[in-house]
Scaffold this motif. Structure first.
Motif, PDB file in Angstrom:
ATOM      1  N   THR B  43       0.841  -1.194   0.000  1.00 49.22           N
ATOM      2  CA  THR B  43       0.000   0.000   0.000  1.00 49.22           C
ATOM      3  C   THR B  43       0.882   1.253   0.000  1.00 49.22           C
ATOM      4  O   THR B  43       1.931   1.284   0.639  1.00 49.22           O
ATOM      5  N   THR B  44       0.445   2.262  -0.728  1.00 47.00           N
ATOM      6  CA  THR B  44       1.212   3.516  -0.742  1.00 47.00           C
ATOM      7  C   THR B  44       0.436   4.670  -0.107  1.00 47.00           C
ATOM      8  O   THR B  44       1.035   5.665   0.297  1.00 47.00           O
ATOM      9  N   SER B  45      -0.888   4.574  -0.067  1.00 49.28           N
ATOM     10  CA  SER B  45      -1.666   5.560   0.676  1.00 49.28           C
ATOM     11  C   SER B  45      -3.048   4.999   0.946  1.00 49.28           C
ATOM     12  O   SER B  45      -3.511   4.104   0.238  1.00 49.28           O
ATOM     13  N   SER B  46      -3.705   5.508   1.969  1.00 52.80           N
ATOM     14  CA  SER B  46      -5.033   4.993   2.310  1.00 52.80           C
ATOM     15  C   SER B  46      -5.779   5.981   3.197  1.00 52.80           C
ATOM     16  O   SER B  46      -5.169   6.807   3.870  1.00 52.80           O
ATOM     17  N   HIS B 104      -4.444   3.189  -2.295  1.00 47.52           N
ATOM     18  CA  HIS B 104      -3.560   3.029  -3.455  1.00 47.52           C
ATOM     19  C   HIS B 104      -2.584   1.894  -3.162  1.00 47.52           C
ATOM     20  O   HIS B 104      -1.947   1.888  -2.106  1.00 47.52           O
ATOM     21  N   GLN B 106       0.541  -0.430  -4.787  1.00 45.85           N
ATOM     22  CA  GLN B 106       1.475  -0.722  -5.877  1.00 45.85           C
ATOM     23  C   GLN B 106       1.517  -2.234  -6.085  1.00 45.85           C
ATOM     24  O   GLN B 106       1.540  -3.014  -5.115  1.00 45.85           O
TER      25      GLN B 106
END
Lengths: 266, 266
Positions: B43-46, B104, B106
């Motif tokens: 995960t790159t953002s949440s 988001h 990856q």
């Protein structure tokens, strides 16, 4: 593969438009025409942006569109009277929405979808994204974050006064204007990107043929043909700020794989 | 490629969380942990979903978030007093928003992103999409259409009465509840999909190792480890209705390339 895509494109563009309206919205005919004039793209659905007043099932917390009555819909600016008149017919829970431009484009190859996606994001459509089906179908969706969703009545009873509806009318109309500015930016960036690509591949087979081809079911083609040289921006060079907005997000600036055109947080 | 992805994943998860909050929201820790326990994702953002009251520049038709003051923000339900208190500090144009779950991720390969995308769409996150960078970076964004955006003050003056704010509080809280139900559905469908994939590749290198690996910067891991066999739905079999909603859209039902899992109109 190219021949298959071309066949699917022809089939799709010859098919009946199944939407309620049955035609492409006037304000985006030039965008749809430009896309359909490119061999690597065809549009599958679109909306130029609209102001819509829907009446949901009374008391339902999450009314689905299927169960809603449309009290009013306009793809142009509206008046306070339009909204008041629609609201007078509400017998459930009416909600005013501004829904911005949305576009779905089937793309020949992943690279074509990437090009369209970067044009979309760089034009301000930050909720854009691709869909890649199991059978290889690639669709690029152009979407904006630019909305409005205001509950206005409960069990048919208006919850606000007319001054507020007047204010909302102005707000929705301003959003419509801003939406059309973004559509125009998207169109110009798309023209530049398509032109730049054609210049890179001077003898690309079929390019000229498709450039000159007729569209089977579009009403007009405003602006779609001109190669506007003033707009030869390099769309890839536009940069975006990362926004974390208070929720979980890792800094990506030191990532060696960081693209200069696509934003992690789109 | 796999080794490169693994290295980037480690780097990213070891990096500082640059968000204002600085941590993963409690309600989605299990989702983030499950994803990060899979070798093919990180995960790159949440954001779990939030109710937010922002004060835009007075008179600006399209205030950017950068110029806004946050009068109130909550990742949980709120009270009418919370909103009234926030509104009392407004000196510009205050807007109440409900912003749903966003994530988001990856992904190692395009197939991994497709799996995640179909889980998202089948769980109700219809605005989800992929981003494929020029250097091959693949990010799957999980997004919902489920929002609320209500202008409430103009130049610091409240435009509605307190009863309406009370009604909006209930509406926002109901949206928060529905949002968490969708997050839970996403989590369960993701578990099933990951499990089904692991069963298809029984000796996949590194699978067990990653299943057991520790997360470097997550607070908890609720529910992320269990392989919930009750939830072995085949997520690909769920079907969606096409919605054209009155704008331009071609019927795709006769397309030979039509996927049974992905919807043209997502």
């Amino acid at each position: 593969m190219d021949r298959t895509f071309s066949r699917i494109k022809t089939q799709s563009l010859n098919r009946l438009d199944l939407s309620k309206k049955g035609s492409v919205d006037e304000d985006i005919e030039h965008v749809v025409s430009l896309l359909n004039s490119c061999e690597q793209f065809f549009t599958t659905s679109s909306c130029s942006g609209r102001i819509i007043l829907i009446d949901g099932a009374a008391g339902s917390s999450d009314a689905h569109k299927q169960n809603c009555v449309w009290l009013f819909v306009s793809h142009q600016k509206c008046t306070c009277d339009d909204l008041m008149s629609g609201l007078s017919r509400s017998c459930g829970d009416a909600v005013l929405k501004f829904e911005p431009f949305v576009l779905h484009v089937q793309c020949r190859r992943l690279e074509d979808a990437q090009l369209l996606h970067s044009v979309a994001v760089n034009s301000g459509f930050r909720n854009s994204g691709l869909t890649v089906g199991k059978t290889g179908k690639i669709v690029s969706a152009v979407r904006s974050t630019h909305g409005l969703e205001v509950p206005l009545s409960r069990h048919g009873k208006l919850l606000v006064d007319e001054d507020y509806i007047q204010f909302l009318t102005q707000t929705a109309n301003q959003k419509m204007e801003e939406n059309l500015r973004r559509v125009q930016r998207f169109f110009q960036n798309l023209q530049s990107a398509v032109l730049a690509e054609r210049q890179q591949i001077p003898d690309s087979p079929g390019t000229q043929e498709h450039q000159d081809s007729q569209h089977t079911h579009k009403k007009g083609r405003r602006g779609g043909q001109g190669s506007n040289k003033q707009n030869q921006l390099n769309v890839y060079k536009l940069r975006h700020q990362h926004e974390t907005d208070g929720c979980h997000g890792y800094g990506a600036s030191s990532l060696p794989e960081l693209d200069d055109c696509l934003d992690l947080f789109t």
